[in-house]
Structure formats: C-alpha cells, structure tokens
Design a protein around this motif. Structure first.
Motif, mmCIF file in Angstrom:
data_model
loop_
_atom_site.group_PDB
_atom_site.id
_atom_site.type_symbol
_atom_site.label_atom_id
_atom_site.label_comp_id
_atom_site.label_asym_id
_atom_site.label_seq_id
_atom_site.Cartn_x
_atom_site.Cartn_y
_atom_site.Cartn_z
ATOM 1 N N GLN A 13 -57.507 30.042 10.925
ATOM 2 C CA GLN A 13 -56.198 29.837 10.290
ATOM 3 C C GLN A 13 -56.249 28.620 9.366
ATOM 4 O O GLN A 13 -56.868 27.601 9.712
ATOM 5 N N CYS A 47 -53.437 33.984 5.568
ATOM 6 C CA CYS A 47 -53.030 35.372 5.787
ATOM 7 C C CYS A 47 -51.736 35.728 5.055
ATOM 8 O O CYS A 47 -51.367 36.883 4.944
ATOM 9 N N GLN A 49 -48.697 34.369 5.896
ATOM 10 C CA GLN A 49 -47.536 34.269 6.787
ATOM 11 C C GLN A 49 -46.441 33.314 6.300
ATOM 12 O O GLN A 49 -45.248 33.667 6.362
ATOM 13 N N ASN A 53 -42.635 34.783 5.931
ATOM 14 C CA ASN A 53 -41.506 34.365 6.751
ATOM 15 C C ASN A 53 -40.410 33.689 5.931
ATOM 16 O O ASN A 53 -39.246 33.699 6.311
ATOM 17 N N SER A 60 -46.614 36.652 -0.756
ATOM 18 C CA SER A 60 -47.280 36.948 0.504
ATOM 19 C C SER A 60 -48.265 38.102 0.346
ATOM 20 O O SER A 60 -49.359 38.077 0.906
ATOM 21 N N SER A 83 -49.798 33.553 15.769
ATOM 22 C CA SER A 83 -48.838 34.000 14.760
ATOM 23 C C SER A 83 -49.552 34.642 13.580
ATOM 24 O O SER A 83 -49.040 35.576 12.975
ATOM 25 N N CYS A 84 -50.772 34.174 13.259
ATOM 26 C CA CYS A 84 -51.521 34.798 12.160
ATOM 27 C C CYS A 84 -51.948 36.201 12.554
ATOM 28 O O CYS A 84 -51.910 37.125 11.743
ATOM 29 N N MET A 87 -49.060 38.403 12.260
ATOM 30 C CA MET A 87 -48.822 38.689 10.844
ATOM 31 C C MET A 87 -49.693 39.848 10.386
ATOM 32 O O MET A 87 -49.208 40.818 9.808
ATOM 33 N N HIS A 91 -47.005 42.549 10.746
ATOM 34 C CA HIS A 91 -46.164 42.373 9.564
ATOM 35 C C HIS A 91 -46.792 42.878 8.278
ATOM 36 O O HIS A 91 -46.085 43.165 7.329
ATOM 37 N N HIS A 144 -44.605 33.771 18.692
ATOM 38 C CA HIS A 144 -45.172 35.024 18.174
ATOM 39 C C HIS A 144 -46.308 35.513 19.057
ATOM 40 O O HIS A 144 -46.481 36.713 19.257
#
Lengths: 243, 256, 479
Positions: A13, A47, A49, A53, A60, A83-84, A87, A91, A144
């Motif tokens: 990340q 990524c 994110q 968000n 993005s 969270s990555c 994503m 997402h 997340h």
C-alpha cells in the motif's frame, strides 16, 4: 504441508511504502521464513482508494486501471492493508460497473488479492509463524478489513500464537478510529473526538502495544497517542510477526 | 377542496420505475398471490390440530415472555375463577383519576359468561359495557360510552388471538367492542381461552392471511396488537410504565 | 413555509455537540444500550443471520411495484370509507391537512411522533392557522415544550437530562421540581390525557402500510399513537409513499426487525392497523379517516438506480445507535428530521446535494450502519455515490462540483499513480523536501494549508528516508 505457491506478488500500500516500510519488510521476512518466494512489481503505485472514497471516480479509475495493468498477471497478490484489498476486491466492481472490458479485468485481479492475515490463516492455514514478542498487546479492528472482508478472527489467531505476547481486548475494538481518509482532514474535530475515544479504550487495557492491519488507522491512532504523550507503541501486525 | 393528483402521482411513480418494469397486471398477479403457500397451509394445520399438551406448553411460553414486559398472565380453571380473580383485582387497585371505582367491558359472549355484574355487586362497582343498540340514537350512545370509558379505572376485553412468543394479544375491532377499553382505563384486563394462544407472529400472520377474505372473520377497519402495559424510556432511557395507556395489564387464560 | 433543513451548520453544530459533556454522556449511553442489543436480537430470529437480506428483498420487491401497491392501498382505504390524498410535495400535503382541519372545524390537534410531518413542516402551518398542536410522544412533547428539534428518530429528547426535563416541566407545567423520570412521566400523562380527550383531530405517521388489505400500521410503546388515532373524531395519517408493502405476511418479518432495530424489542408494545373510519354503530373510533401519501422528492430517488435502495428504509434508527459519528455529534448537527447515517443519505436527496454536502462527506464510511440495518441497506455505498455526484457534478440532482482545488489535487495524484517513474521520483523528492521544512528528528507537528486540521490534535510520521521500494531493492535474498 504448505500448498505450493509459485510466488506471492506483493502489493505494498502506498502509505506503507512511504511511511511504514518496516511493516512491508516484516511481511517480506515472514514470507522468506515460510519459504515462499516474493516479487514486487516496481511500477505499482496506489489502488485509487483515496480518490474513490472522496467521490473522484474519474481520477480513481486512472489509478485503478494502472493497478490492474500492473497486477493482472499475478496469480496471488498479498497486501498488508485491508482497505486496499476491499477496494480492489469489491469497489473496483462499482468503479467499472459500466465498462465490461475493464470490469472483467477487475474481477480477475479482485479474485487474486488477499490481505496478509487472511492469506496466512485462510489460504496457507498457518496460525503460528514462530514469532515472539514480549508485551501486552491490544488489537484494533479496522472497519473495511472487518466489515468488507470479514477479517477479525485471523489476526487474533496469529497474535494468540506469538510467544510471550499477552492479548488484551479493548472495549469496542470494532469502533471506527476516526481516520476515514479525507474525512479526518475535512472534519478534524469529529475525527479527533473519535480517535480520542479509541485511545481511551486502548489505555483502559493497560496494553503497551496496539496492533492493527491497516496503516491509515494506525497512523491516526499513533498521531494522537504521540501528541498526548502516551507511551504506547503502535505496530502493524507484520512488524510484530516478523521483527 | 384542493386538487387530488392521484393519476399523475401514480404515473410519475410508474415513470420513475423505468421502462423495463413490465405490464401492471402481470406484476399485480405476481405480488398479490391468490393461493397461500404450502408453508402457511402447514402452519394452519398445526394450529388447528394442536393437542392439549401443546397448548399448555404455549401457555408456559406466554408466561415466560410476559414477565419481563410487566404483563401479568394468570391461568384460571373456568370463567367463574376468572371473575373471582377480577373481583380481587378490583378490590386491590385504587383509581388513578378521581375516587369512584367503575369498570367498562366489551359486550362479548366470553365476558358475558363471567357475570361480573353479580360478582362485583357486593363491592357496589358499576360495570358498563360498550354494547350499541343500532336502533337508538347512535351519537348519544357513543357519547355515553366515551364518558363511561373515561370514568372507568379498569377496562375488560376479550381478544381474537394471543401470541406466546411476543406475549401479544390481538384484537380485531368488532361491533360492540370499544377500542378505548384497552387503552384509556389505568388497568387493562384481557380474558382469553387457552385455544386462542398461537406460537409466534409467523403463525399469527398465516391465520390472519387465511381469514382476510372472509368478511365475518376478516380484518375490519381496525386491529390492534398489545404486548404489555404502556411504557416509555424517553427520559434518560429510564423505563417507566404507564406513559399514556394502561399502567398495568393482566391476561386471564381460561383453561377449560 | 418554514424550511425544515439547516444542514449548512453541520460543522459548527458538531463542534458544539462534541464540547457538550452531558450530551456526550447521553449519546454514549443510548448507543451502549441499544447498539449491541439490536445485533443480539437479529441473531436470535428463527430465520438466522439471513433475515436482514430476506427483509431487504421484501422491501425491494415492494418498491419495484410501488405504483401497483399505492393504487391498491388507495382503493381499499377509499372502499372502507377513508379519504386518500396524493401530495406531490410538502406544500400540498400541508394544505390538504389544513383543508381537512378547516372542514371539520378543528381547533385542537394531538399528534403521534412522525418524522414525515417534521419533513413537511406541518406543526408550524397548523399553528399559523390558530390550531393548537400537541405532540404526545413523551420525547416529542418535551422538545415541543422546550422549543427544540428532535435529536434522535426514536428517542427525540435523548439530548436532555432528567434535571433539564424537571426544570422545563416546573416552568411550563407549573409542577414542583422533580428529576424523577417516573414522576415526570406521570405529570405529562395527566396533561396529555386532557389533551387527548379534548382534541378534535389526531395526526399520526405510518410505520408501514398494507396494500393487500388496505391498512396503515403504527407502532408505539407509549400508547400515544393509539390515543391519537382512537379518541379524536378525525384521524389524519401522513405516509411517505415508500412505506407500503404488498401483503399482510410481509409484516411478520418487517415488524420483528423494526422492533429489534428500533428498541431491541421482539415487538413494539402497540401495533395498530387502521383501514378507515369506524362505522357509526361502533362504540368508538374516529368517524373520518384521511390518508395523505407524500412524494416530496421520493420519486426522484426511485428513478435513480443508485438511490432507489434508500426507499427500503423503515426509519427504525438502528443505524443511529451504532454510528460513531452520530455518537459524537448527536442529531441536531444534521439539521434535518432525519439524522445519523440514514439522515446523511436521505437529507441531501431531499434538501439538495450541495446544501447538504457536509452530511455526505462528514462520515467515516466505517460500515457499522449497514451491519446494523434491519433491511440491510448499503448506506456506505450511497454515501460514496453522493460524494461522486458532488465531486464531479451531476445534472439529475443539480449538483455542482464542490471543490476545484480538491479535484485538481485528486487528478494530479491520479496522474502520478498512472506514471510510475514520476510517482517514484515524487516519492523520493517528497522524502527529501520534508527534511527542509520540518525538524530533523521526530514526527510532523503541523501540516500546511488545508491539511492543518489533522495535526491540530495529532502528529504525523514523516515519509521514510528509505521507502519500502528502495529497501526491497537492496534487501538480501534468502538463501
């Protein structure tokens, strides 16, 4: 017997890369010890994110497309950030919902990415990595990681096998720390109120170390702890599992 | 009178649903199914063929669930015992508003059988009913019933069903059965028979669904479910019973 | 008409709430009591963990057939002797109610708690016509006496302490001061009993409505809604158009979940089905029943696939009881009858996206609300969607981009992320640049410009002088 993986491709990340390289180095050492080969595509960046968000989907998508290009041939991507992974796994499907070509590519990458502790416990079936740590530790559930990926049991299982480590649960460990990406910049008062509560819960445990799997939350918690002068160490779980 | 926009309103909703929703009559048939499913049939079967022992189990379950809700459930052998229990309650309780004790009850065969009028005669307690004479002045009767309901410290009703799992009594609104009887007096007493107890809400809704098309049993203009006395926690989340409705509620379950 | 929204004050009111120690205690208390208990209730349902998804499907199916359900409901209610009025917006809903009041010569009104009447600003309109309006839910009554707004959907006066209520009652009701909730409740009971008995008209909302049988349903624990819909001669019910469900049996799961979500109960104390006025030869009940069905922006949500899901909401407030942000800022900060996560999504859609932009951005996207929602609504997804419309602009919602500098920053960052060589160079130069700006040792104590808020209460680690990617290059390969 470990399942045979030709190689684990590391996605570090952006925040870990820049501000917590020791966490990623811990992850590398961990895989070295387990005899798993690792690779690190140097063209990797972010990524997408933060922009996603915050609502900037055009921006993005640019980051996401780059991510997909870099990682789409990797069979197994491991990332030290829940969270990555959420994503990429979840997402990206939202982000490319109206673009069948990229959606198919996103799905492929999304199916091959794992968060570190999830990978160790659920894929490799390892809960004891042979680590030792002298100290009392409390674990923060990142939102997340816990709610999008369902990962809460795995890091605890890993921690419970660390020699010398005493795990003390904080109250409301699954309560948001108040980071929330741009939220913490735009609404610093609310964010501060939340992190203050989180820190109070941490201090109540008497733990000397707080551990988590997401650097964003950890930097937020660490920032408040440091400013207030509380002598509690903040560690990414990878640092603790492979010091 | 102002303009009612029903047609354009519905049309806008339809437009908003998009072009792919399909013809209304097809959707109507799908969303209001004619026949009830097998699950409901099985539930109805279970209700109808319930053995006495199972009824006792449901009664025990009702009593368990009622406790935490401050709802008093008392099994009684027969209507006479129910009447005696009510008489004891009347003796015990003091009116919340005013000095005089009086009762209001539904006109209902089960309650008629209690003969409360005679049982309470020695205490000199007037027992009013919500029976209506359709031939006489309706407005005058309604006015009198309202006054009697407001003056009564205890209201006595029967019920259509009772749900054990949620400790709920279910009352459709039938003729001669005032809605305010279970609401305005400080104490509400419901008298039911053991065979009226159902297991849970799922069973209740299967029964209600089955009855909805038979006008005599069907849903009338009003129905109420009551699970215990009135309560509030609006001041610092502190539970207080008797916010607006009854402060106390009793169910007498006749076993015979 | 009064504007029911003050969403622009989000940040200022948040700050105020955070510094109010008593409020912080009250919010923590309500969340501690209701938040975890709700989860326990869900998992105790016989359907198991999937019950929330089951309920979601029921609601979704109903919303997708809303035209049919509304027609069926209206036909049935009309057939039962009730009047049904379809109101396109708040103004029409209010004028319809005023016309009914005028027709029946109404001077006094009692009300059951109803968010939708707050949304349309009904009380002010009635009062302007000289009608006496009494809120009867204890919490609503308290805030009406205090001249305030509800701060929680289910517990509207949660921000008030017993002492504050005691002082308020002593002042407004002329009773002796007491801080005992039971005594205060009794005092309100006595005053409101007289109001119920004297009222000409009762106004309620609806929790659900049943299209198949033609009933609206209301749920309460206090019994005030029953009083309101039983004692006055006229009953007017306000209903957001999305409340209707198809069949009686849909109520089974939905009532269980509504009760769990709202108050960790198996079933609310009183559930009433009202399908029309009482026949004249029945002993009691209103002789007139009016149902006002309100759009007021809801069909726009219906038309936008991204927000249609919001119409599944049953306004139980379970999301308020778990939201970390609501737990700090309370209900008033949202500047709307709808607060908490549900308010953060629904208020911008009703009041306007730009106006309510702080509600969209001022949440952490932690996802606790989705997990607590009895009908499994993906609130975080819709928050992100709102942010998207606001960040990049959106014609259907007349949203204009919120911030050019932020967009520029995001676009720039995105450019770097898709040009790896430039990204690497930027990373290393940033690492070196910060050495010029900040002290050699220790973390950053003050970030520049718009980032400064972050470091008001926190320090931040510096970018490492040896980011991972350079350590990786020079690492020793395992033998």
């Amino acid at each position: 017997m470990l399942p045979v993986f030709p190689e684990v491709t590391l996605f570090v990340q952006c925040m870990v890369d820049a501000m917590a390289p020791e966490a990623a180095m811990g992850m590398v050492r961990l895989f070295d010890r387990l005899g798993i080969a690792t690779s690190f595509p140097e063209d990797q960046t972010c990524c997408g994110q933060p922009a996603f968000n915050a609502g900037y989907r055009t921006a993005s998508r640019k980051s996401a497309m780059h991510f997909i290009q870099v990682f789409e041939n990797a069979e197994c991507i491991v990332c030290p950030s829940g969270s990555c992974v959420a994503m990429v796994r979840h997402h990206y499907l939202e982000l490319f919902a109206d673009d069948p070509h990229w959606l198919a590519r996103a799905k492929k990458v999304g199916g091959n990415i794992f968060e570190l502790t999830e990978f160790l416990v659920d894929v490799l079936h390892i809960s004891d990595v042979g680590a030792a740590y002298q100290g009392t530790v409390t674990y923060h559930d990142s939102c997340h990681l816990l709610r999008s990926l369902g990962v809460g049991r795995q890091p605890r299982e890993l921690l419970s096998h660390v020699r010398g480590l005493t795990l003390v649960e904080m109250a409301q460990s699954d309560r948001c720390c108040g980071f929330g990406g741009t939220f913490s910049i735009k609404y610093p008062d609310i964010s501060t109120a939340l992190v203050a509560d989180k820190v109070e819960r941490i201090l109540e445990t008497g733990a000397d170390t707080v551990v988590g799997c997401d650097m964003g939350c950890l930097l937020n918690i660490e920032g408040y702890l440091t400013r207030m002068g509380h002598p509690v160490t903040v560690k990414h779980i990878a640092e603790l599992l492979a010091p | 009178m102002i303009q009612n926009h029903r047609a354009s309103f519905i049309n806008r909703v339809r437009q908003s649903l998009g072009p792919d929703i399909g013809p209304a009559d097809v959707r109507r048939a799908r969303i209001f199914p004619e026949t009830s499913e097998k699950v409901s049939q099985n539930l109805l079967q279970a209700v109808q063929s319930r053995a006495p022992k199972e009824r006792e189990t449901l009664l025990a379950m009702l009593m368990d669930q009622a406790g935490p809700l401050h709802l008093h459930v008392t099994p009684v052998a027969d209507p006479a015992e129910a009447a005696q229990q009510i008489a004891a309650l009347v003796r015990q309780k003091n009116p919340e508003w005013g000095e005089k004790k009086s009762l209001i009850r539904w006109s209902h065969p089960l309650l008629d059988a209690l003969d409360l009028e005679s049982v309470l005669a020695d205490q000199h307690i007037p027992v009013h009913t919500t029976a209506m004479d359709s031939q006489a002045d309706l407005q005058g009767q309604r006015q009198l019933i309202r006054e009697n309901t407001v003056a009564s410290f205890m209201g006595i009703t029967a019920a259509d069903y009772c749900v054990a799992d949620t400790a709920t009594i279910v009352m459709k609104t039938h003729p001669h059965q005032g809605r305010a009887v279970s609401l305005v007096p400080s104490v509400h007493v419901a008298v039911i028979t053991i065979d009226q107890i159902l297991t849970n809400l799922t069973e209740l809704y299967a029964v209600l669904d089955d009855e909805k098309n038979t006008p005599e049993n069907g849903l009338t203009h009003h129905m109420v479910f009551i699970s215990g006395p009135s309560k509030t926690a609006d001041i610092e989340l502190t539970m207080v019973h008797g916010a607006h409705g009854p402060k106390e509620m009793h169910i007498f379950v006749i076993r015979a | 008409m009064d504007d029911p929204f003050t969403t622009e004050k989000y940040t200022a009111k948040s700050r105020q709430a955070i510094s109010d120690k008593r409020l912080q205690g009250a919010l923590a208390d309500v969340q501690a009591r209701l938040g975890p208990a709700t989860q326990t209730m869900y998992s105790a349902q016989p359907e198991g963990a999937g019950i929330r998804q089951q309920a979601h499907e029921i609601r979704q199916r109903c919303i997708e057939n809303l035209d049919i359900l509304l027609e069926a409901l209206a036909d049935k209610v009309t057939g039962n002797g009730g009047q049904v009025f379809f109101a396109n917006d708040a103004e029409e809903a209010v004028s319809c109610c005023l016309a009914v009041a005028k027709k029946h010569g109404v001077k006094t009104v009692v009300k059951g708690k109803s968010m939708v009447t707050e949304e349309v600003g009904l009380n002010q309109a009635l009062e302007a016509e000289g009608v006496d309006v009494a809120e009867t839910d204890l919490g609503e009554y308290i805030i009406q006496l205090a001249g305030e707004k509800p701060s929680h959907i289910i517990a509207p006066a949660i921000h008030k302490t017993r002492e504050q209520v005691g002082q308020l009652f002593a002042e407004k009701l002329g009773i002796d001061y007491t801080a005992d909730p039971a005594a205060l409740t009794q005092a309100a009971r006595a005053v409101l009993r007289e109001k119920f008995l004297a009222a000409d008209m009762g106004i309620t909302g609806c929790n659900l409505a049943c299209a198949q049988t033609g009933h609206i349903t209301t749920v309460s624990n206090e019994g005030n809604i029953r009083m309101t819909s039983t004692l006055p001669r006229v009953h007017v019910a306000f209903m957001g158009m999305e409340r209707v469900v198809a069949t009686l049996k849909d109520h089974d799961i939905l009532f269980r979940l509504l009760s769990s979500g709202a108050a960790a109960q198996k079933l609310g104390g009183y559930v009433s089905y009202v399908g029309g006025p009482g026949p004249e030869d029945y002993p009691d009940g209103p002789v007139a029943f009016h149902l006002i069905i309100i759009d007021n922006g809801r069909s726009r949500m219906l038309a936008d696939p991204a927000f249609r899901e919001m119409l599944c909401c049953i306004r139980c407030s379970a999301c308020l009881n778990v939201c970390p942000v609501y737990g700090k800022i309370g209900g008033h900060a949202y500047g709307s009858p709808y607060s908490g996560p549900v308010g953060a999504v629904v208020t911008p859609l009703l009041a306007g996206l730009n106006r309510a932009q702080d509600l969209c951005f001022g949440e952490t996207l932690c996802g606790a609300c989705k997990q607590a929602c009895p009908v499994d609504i993906d609130l975080p997804r819709m928050l992100r969607e709102l942010r998207f419309r606001l960040a990049e602009g959106d014609e259907t919602w007349s949203a204009t981009p919120v911030s050019k500098p932020e967009k520029f920053a995001m676009d720039t960052f995105a450019w770097f992320t898709s040009h790896p060589a430039a990204y690497r160079a930027a990373l290393f130069s940033a690492s070196r640049m910060q050495a010029l700006v900040y002290a050699k040792e220790g973390p950053i104590r003050q970030l520049p410009g718009p980032l400064a808020g972050w470091t008001r209460s926190r320090t931040l680690r510096k970018i490492s002088s040896r980011p991972f990617r350079s350590q990786w290059k020079s690492r020793k390969q395992p033998s």
